[in-house]
Write a protein that holds these residues in place. Sequence first.
Motif, PDB file in Angstrom:
ATOM      1  N   LYS A   1       0.828  -1.207   0.000  1.00 41.51           N
ATOM      2  CA  LYS A   1       0.000   0.000   0.000  1.00 41.51           C
ATOM      3  C   LYS A   1       0.862   1.257   0.000  1.00 41.51           C
ATOM      4  O   LYS A   1       0.511   2.267  -0.640  1.00 41.51           O
ATOM      5  CB  LYS A   1      -0.935  -0.001   1.214  1.00 41.51           C
ATOM      6  N   GLN A   2       1.975   1.202   0.699  1.00 36.97           N
ATOM      7  CA  GLN A   2       2.896   2.339   0.714  1.00 36.97           C
ATOM      8  C   GLN A   2       3.419   2.620  -0.693  1.00 36.97           C
ATOM      9  O   GLN A   2       3.461   3.772  -1.138  1.00 36.97           O
ATOM     10  CB  GLN A   2       4.060   2.063   1.660  1.00 36.97           C
TER      11      GLN A   2
ATOM     12  N   GLU B   1       2.024   1.747  -3.539  1.00 31.35           N
ATOM     13  CA  GLU B   1       0.931   2.186  -4.403  1.00 31.35           C
ATOM     14  C   GLU B   1       0.547   3.644  -4.145  1.00 31.35           C
ATOM     15  O   GLU B   1       0.180   4.370  -5.070  1.00 31.35           O
ATOM     16  CB  GLU B   1      -0.292   1.287  -4.189  1.00 31.35           C
ATOM     17  N   ALA B   2       0.659   4.077  -2.892  1.00 32.92           N
ATOM     18  CA  ALA B   2       0.237   5.440  -2.538  1.00 32.92           C
ATOM     19  C   ALA B   2       1.293   6.486  -2.850  1.00 32.92           C
ATOM     20  O   ALA B   2       0.974   7.677  -2.950  1.00 32.92           O
ATOM     21  CB  ALA B   2      -0.117   5.498  -1.047  1.00 32.92           C
ATOM     22  N   ASP B   3       2.555   6.079  -3.004  1.00 34.35           N
ATOM     23  CA  ASP B   3       3.643   7.019  -3.235  1.00 34.35           C
ATOM     24  C   ASP B   3       3.677   7.421  -4.712  1.00 34.35           C
ATOM     25  O   ASP B   3       3.947   6.587  -5.578  1.00 34.35           O
ATOM     26  CB  ASP B   3       4.969   6.364  -2.848  1.00 34.35           C
ATOM     27  N   PRO B   4       3.429   8.694  -5.038  1.00 35.69           N
ATOM     28  CA  PRO B   4       3.403   9.101  -6.445  1.00 35.69           C
ATOM     29  C   PRO B   4       4.751   8.976  -7.146  1.00 35.69           C
ATOM     30  O   PRO B   4       4.807   8.962  -8.378  1.00 35.69           O
ATOM     31  CB  PRO B   4       2.947  10.568  -6.378  1.00 35.69           C
TER      32      PRO B   4
ATOM     33  N   ARG C   1      -4.099  -3.217  -6.845  1.00 39.45           N
ATOM     34  CA  ARG C   1      -2.852  -2.543  -7.197  1.00 39.45           C
ATOM     35  C   ARG C   1      -2.961  -1.978  -8.602  1.00 39.45           C
ATOM     36  O   ARG C   1      -3.380  -2.671  -9.518  1.00 39.45           O
ATOM     37  CB  ARG C   1      -1.668  -3.529  -7.114  1.00 39.45           C
ATOM     38  N   ASP C   2      -2.583  -0.716  -8.774  1.00 36.44           N
ATOM     39  CA  ASP C   2      -2.652  -0.061 -10.077  1.00 36.44           C
ATOM     40  C   ASP C   2      -1.316  -0.063 -10.803  1.00 36.44           C
ATOM     41  O   ASP C   2      -1.270   0.076 -12.026  1.00 36.44           O
ATOM     42  CB  ASP C   2      -3.121   1.389  -9.918  1.00 36.44           C
ATOM     43  N   LYS C   3      -0.232  -0.202 -10.055  1.00 31.63           N
ATOM     44  CA  LYS C   3       1.101  -0.136 -10.649  1.00 31.63           C
ATOM     45  C   LYS C   3       1.584  -1.541 -11.024  1.00 31.63           C
ATOM     46  O   LYS C   3       1.110  -2.528 -10.469  1.00 31.63           O
ATOM     47  CB  LYS C   3       2.069   0.533  -9.661  1.00 31.63           C
TER      48      LYS C   3
END
Length: 261
Positions: free
Chosen positions: A44-45, A47-50, A97-99
């Motif tokens: 999650k970290q 995924e959330a980090d741009p 997950r998007d990445k």
Amino acid sequence: MTQAGNEVLYEVVDGHIAVITLNRPEVRNAVNGVVANALEAAAKQAEADPNIRVGILTSSLDKVFSAGADLAEISAGRGNTLSTKDGGFAGFVELKRDKPWIAAVEGAAFAGGCEIVLSCDMIVASENARFGLPEVKRGLFAGAAGVYRLPRRLPRNIGIELVATGDGLDAQRAYALGFANRMTPPGGALNAAIELAKAIAVNAPMSVRESIAIARQSQDLDEGELAKLSRSAAGRVFSSEDSREGPRAFLEKRAPVWKGQ
């Protein structure tokens, strides 16, 4: 109950690649509740980090990726702790997950360990890697998506054979069948995965995310549904700042500076 420590390690490489390492060597990276929660938090970290554009999942061991579920926890009646609400088994196999994610595999990835690998988009395997779902040999069931993800990643009849026999798949055959994207000498999986991640990370982040979102569904939806999703994705991409930056950088003969939006 095992206390949280360094069972899952998090590192950023080259500014845009998150390397998450399973690190419970005393039990061959078997998944307990601590590992499940820590892996979910790490994913999650990322995924959330741009700034993060690609995730890599690997092991601190050179002979095993993960032994799967911690049987001691199951025998103690704590089997429910091996999954999380958002992530499912190991806090990862069902996590949204998007990445793009790459599994860098050294040694054995059996049972739940194989199911964690199957949750990634790409696989880099060293020559000593082995994969398999041996649950049927013990009267068990590969319930963390393995029974349907393995046949999707292989020719269907080969996948069904491996599910039904519980036999393993070595790295050489995995690579020949297209199961693994890269095969390396022992000890080289992580470095090769990082190189693959770099080849992805240089591209426009939104373009990559929107593209793999469709690619992930390519075997599940019909052409009409995929075309509709593609049109929506294309609209979002072509209205982004990066869709203007890419052609401009090409014309100006320089590297693009992506904003991810």
